[in-house]
Design a protein around this motif. Sequence first.
Motif, PDB file in Angstrom:
ATOM      1  N   GLN A   3       0.848  -1.195   0.000  1.00  0.00           N
ATOM      2  CA  GLN A   3       0.000   0.000   0.000  1.00  0.00           C
ATOM      3  C   GLN A   3       0.881   1.242   0.000  1.00  0.00           C
ATOM      4  OE1 GLN A   3      -0.667  -2.333   2.789  1.00  0.00           O
ATOM      5  NE2 GLN A   3      -1.843  -3.445   1.262  1.00  0.00           N
ATOM      6  N   TYR A  94       3.048  11.270  -8.580  1.00  0.00           N
ATOM      7  CA  TYR A  94       2.970   9.862  -8.223  1.00  0.00           C
ATOM      8  C   TYR A  94       4.142   9.477  -7.328  1.00  0.00           C
ATOM      9  CZ  TYR A  94      -0.316   9.451 -12.134  1.00  0.00           C
ATOM     10  OH  TYR A  94      -1.380   9.600 -12.979  1.00  0.00           O
ATOM     11  N   TRP A 110       3.661   1.703  -7.707  1.00  0.00           N
ATOM     12  CA  TRP A 110       3.235   3.101  -7.883  1.00  0.00           C
ATOM     13  C   TRP A 110       1.995   3.403  -7.057  1.00  0.00           C
ATOM     14  CZ3 TRP A 110       6.020   6.520 -10.827  1.00  0.00           C
ATOM     15  CH2 TRP A 110       6.996   5.971 -11.662  1.00  0.00           C
ATOM     16  N   GLY A 111       1.954   4.623  -6.531  1.00  0.00           N
ATOM     17  CA  GLY A 111       0.730   5.099  -5.917  1.00  0.00           C
ATOM     18  C   GLY A 111      -0.265   5.551  -6.968  1.00  0.00           C
ATOM     19  N   LYS A 112      -1.439   5.947  -6.521  1.00  0.00           N
ATOM     20  CA  LYS A 112      -2.500   6.343  -7.450  1.00  0.00           C
ATOM     21  C   LYS A 112      -2.359   7.789  -7.910  1.00  0.00           C
ATOM     22  CE  LYS A 112      -5.842   3.036  -5.610  1.00  0.00           C
ATOM     23  NZ  LYS A 112      -7.151   2.819  -4.969  1.00  0.00           N
TER      24      LYS A 112
END
Length: 120
Positions: A3, A94, A110-112
């Motif tokens: 996460q 990002y 990668w984050g959103k």
Amino acid sequence: QVQLVESGGGLVQPGGSLRLSCAVSGSIFSINTMGWYRQAPGKERELVADISWAGSTPYSHSVKGRFAISRDNAKNTIYLQMNSLKPEDTAVYYCNVKGRSRPGVDLDYWGKGTLVTVSS
């Protein structure tokens, strides 16, 4: 599962400041680097700054002297302090983490993304 929780984006006037944060949790064995990338409308994603857990911190030429990346190893969190913001800094930012999820298994996650808009 990994996460990445990003926060801190928003609308700011030219010359203003914002601070982004990104916390990683979950199936992480080791971290090599964490960093921020950005993608403006109609453009490719580009590196803003990243920070290795060994200490090096390369910056994009366009943000050097205005942005500063830092980390909190204990919290597996990085921050991007953005000062003297310009309209051309407008983009989705990002967060990225590279390392290993377990011994011998590479991780590149990668984050959103979080939107930064610089406008008067």
